[in-house]
Design a protein around this motif. Structure first.
Motif, PDB file in Angstrom:
ATOM      1  N   UNK A 116       0.850  -1.181   0.000  1.00 34.94           N
ATOM      2  CA  UNK A 116       0.000   0.000   0.000  1.00 34.94           C
ATOM      3  C   UNK A 116       0.889   1.235   0.000  1.00 34.94           C
ATOM      4  N   UNK A 117       0.306   2.378  -0.326  1.00 37.07           N
ATOM      5  CA  UNK A 117       1.041   3.644  -0.325  1.00 37.07           C
ATOM      6  C   UNK A 117       0.076   4.785  -0.046  1.00 37.07           C
ATOM      7  N   UNK A 118       0.588   5.801   0.608  1.00 36.65           N
ATOM      8  CA  UNK A 118      -0.137   7.059   0.768  1.00 36.65           C
ATOM      9  C   UNK A 118       0.493   8.025  -0.228  1.00 36.65           C
ATOM     10  N   UNK A 119      -0.290   8.536  -1.162  1.00 36.16           N
ATOM     11  CA  UNK A 119       0.248   9.384  -2.218  1.00 36.16           C
ATOM     12  C   UNK A 119      -0.330  10.792  -2.166  1.00 36.16           C
ATOM     13  N   UNK A 120       0.555  11.770  -2.307  1.00 36.69           N
ATOM     14  CA  UNK A 120       0.121  13.144  -2.509  1.00 36.69           C
ATOM     15  C   UNK A 120      -0.234  13.349  -3.971  1.00 36.69           C
ATOM     16  N   UNK A 121      -0.771  14.488  -4.290  1.00 33.82           N
ATOM     17  CA  UNK A 121      -1.203  14.761  -5.659  1.00 33.82           C
ATOM     18  C   UNK A 121      -0.092  14.714  -6.686  1.00 33.82           C
ATOM     19  N   UNK A 122       1.095  15.205  -6.328  1.00 32.14           N
ATOM     20  CA  UNK A 122       2.198  15.267  -7.280  1.00 32.14           C
ATOM     21  C   UNK A 122       2.708  13.878  -7.665  1.00 32.14           C
ATOM     22  N   UNK A 123       2.569  12.894  -6.785  1.00 32.95           N
ATOM     23  CA  UNK A 123       3.077  11.545  -7.055  1.00 32.95           C
ATOM     24  C   UNK A 123       2.016  10.598  -7.606  1.00 32.95           C
ATOM     25  N   UNK A 124       0.782  11.035  -7.644  1.00 35.99           N
ATOM     26  CA  UNK A 124      -0.323  10.136  -7.963  1.00 35.99           C
ATOM     27  C   UNK A 124      -0.170   9.441  -9.313  1.00 35.99           C
ATOM     28  N   UNK A 125       0.319  10.153 -10.325  1.00 36.42           N
ATOM     29  CA  UNK A 125       0.451   9.529 -11.653  1.00 36.42           C
ATOM     30  C   UNK A 125       1.547   8.465 -11.690  1.00 36.42           C
ATOM     31  N   UNK A 126       2.430   8.438 -10.687  1.00 35.30           N
ATOM     32  CA  UNK A 126       3.417   7.356 -10.614  1.00 35.30           C
ATOM     33  C   UNK A 126       2.728   6.029 -10.276  1.00 35.30           C
ATOM     34  N   UNK A 127       1.621   6.106  -9.565  1.00 36.98           N
ATOM     35  CA  UNK A 127       0.866   4.914  -9.177  1.00 36.98           C
ATOM     36  C   UNK A 127      -0.256   4.599 -10.175  1.00 36.98           C
ATOM     37  N   UNK A 128      -0.952   5.643 -10.590  1.00 35.02           N
ATOM     38  CA  UNK A 128      -2.103   5.482 -11.481  1.00 35.02           C
ATOM     39  C   UNK A 128      -1.900   6.432 -12.668  1.00 35.02           C
ATOM     40  N   UNK A 129      -1.383   5.911 -13.784  1.00 34.55           N
ATOM     41  CA  UNK A 129      -0.990   6.774 -14.904  1.00 34.55           C
ATOM     42  C   UNK A 129      -2.123   7.214 -15.836  1.00 34.55           C
ATOM     43  N   UNK A 130      -3.353   6.921 -15.485  1.00 34.80           N
ATOM     44  CA  UNK A 130      -4.480   7.303 -16.333  1.00 34.80           C
ATOM     45  C   UNK A 130      -5.442   8.144 -15.504  1.00 34.80           C
ATOM     46  N   UNK A 131      -6.326   8.881 -16.164  1.00 34.05           N
ATOM     47  CA  UNK A 131      -7.241   9.768 -15.425  1.00 34.05           C
ATOM     48  C   UNK A 131      -8.214   8.993 -14.546  1.00 34.05           C
ATOM     49  N   UNK A 132      -8.536   9.586 -13.409  1.00 33.71           N
ATOM     50  CA  UNK A 132      -9.563   9.028 -12.539  1.00 33.71           C
ATOM     51  C   UNK A 132     -10.941   9.415 -13.049  1.00 33.71           C
ATOM     52  N   UNK A 133     -11.949   8.694 -12.611  1.00 33.59           N
ATOM     53  CA  UNK A 133     -13.349   9.041 -12.824  1.00 33.59           C
ATOM     54  C   UNK A 133     -13.522  10.493 -12.366  1.00 33.59           C
ATOM     55  N   UNK A 134     -14.173  11.318 -13.185  1.00 38.32           N
ATOM     56  CA  UNK A 134     -14.211  12.764 -12.961  1.00 38.32           C
ATOM     57  C   UNK A 134     -14.616  13.186 -11.542  1.00 38.32           C
ATOM     58  N   UNK A 135     -15.696  12.643 -10.956  1.00 31.59           N
ATOM     59  CA  UNK A 135     -16.029  13.062  -9.591  1.00 31.59           C
ATOM     60  C   UNK A 135     -14.943  12.706  -8.568  1.00 31.59           C
ATOM     61  N   UNK A 136     -14.236  11.604  -8.790  1.00 32.09           N
ATOM     62  CA  UNK A 136     -13.143  11.213  -7.901  1.00 32.09           C
ATOM     63  C   UNK A 136     -11.983  12.185  -8.084  1.00 32.09           C
ATOM     64  N   UNK A 137     -11.655  12.504  -9.329  1.00 28.85           N
ATOM     65  CA  UNK A 137     -10.556  13.440  -9.593  1.00 28.85           C
ATOM     66  C   UNK A 137     -10.845  14.801  -8.978  1.00 28.85           C
ATOM     67  N   UNK A 138     -12.083  15.272  -9.090  1.00 25.94           N
ATOM     68  CA  UNK A 138     -12.450  16.566  -8.502  1.00 25.94           C
ATOM     69  C   UNK A 138     -12.262  16.536  -6.986  1.00 25.94           C
ATOM     70  N   UNK A 139     -12.665  15.449  -6.351  1.00 23.23           N
ATOM     71  CA  UNK A 139     -12.504  15.293  -4.906  1.00 23.23           C
ATOM     72  C   UNK A 139     -11.015  15.300  -4.529  1.00 23.23           C
ATOM     73  N   UNK A 140     -10.207  14.554  -5.282  1.00 19.84           N
ATOM     74  CA  UNK A 140      -8.777  14.497  -5.007  1.00 19.84           C
ATOM     75  C   UNK A 140      -8.108  15.849  -5.231  1.00 19.84           C
ATOM     76  N   UNK A 141      -8.516  16.565  -6.278  1.00 21.78           N
ATOM     77  CA  UNK A 141      -7.935  17.884  -6.561  1.00 21.78           C
ATOM     78  C   UNK A 141      -8.151  18.838  -5.385  1.00 21.78           C
ATOM     79  N   UNK A 142      -9.270  18.720  -4.728  1.00 16.45           N
ATOM     80  CA  UNK A 142      -9.583  19.588  -3.588  1.00 16.45           C
ATOM     81  C   UNK A 142      -8.824  19.155  -2.329  1.00 16.45           C
TER      82      UNK A 142
END
Length: 135
Positions: free
Chosen positions: A105-131
């Protein structure tokens, strides 16, 4: 949930704590997914929120409470109906409890997120994460 009757829907817990989101890496990929949110099948009579809370405890030992359902969709990679539930940590420390299913498991900040998940998240999830994620 009529889109996919042969397989139960999945609830995913989107857990942000101290500006980082919890991700788990499964030992067996589902489709092209490797790193993802703690998640699992919704049992008969169970709400997506209750399933997200239960699966998080079973997989990581972390106690969470649901905040809100961010949205649902048929996942484009797996074809499974997915519910995304924002959750808040209430007790415990994340570890690998289900070592049959999880590798790490890993705890990821926004800047590192694409290292774990290189594709876009579902829009409502991405909006939540952006905030909620620190950059």
């Amino acid at each position: 949930m009529t889109e996919n009757l042969e397989k139960k829907a999945i609830a995913a817990a989107v857990i942000v704590n101290d500006g980082r989101v919890l991700l788990v890496r499964r030992k067996v990929k589902e489709g092209s997914l490797s790193w993802q949110f703690p998640a699992g099948e919704i049992e008969d009579g169970e709400s997506p929120s209750a399933a997200a809370v239960r699966e998080t405890r079973e997989e990581t030992g972390l106690g969470v409470k649901d905040i809100s359902v961010l949205g649902d969709r048929v996942h484009p990679n797996t074809g499974r109906t997915m519910f995304y539930v924002a959750c808040q940590v209430v007790d415990g420390v994340a570890t690998i409890v289900d070592d049959d299913e999880l590798a790490e498991f890993a705890w990821s900040g926004g800047a590192q997120l694409t290292e774990y998940v290189p594709y876009p998240f579902f829009e409502p999830v991405q909006e939540y994460l952006d905030i909620h994620l620190s950059k």
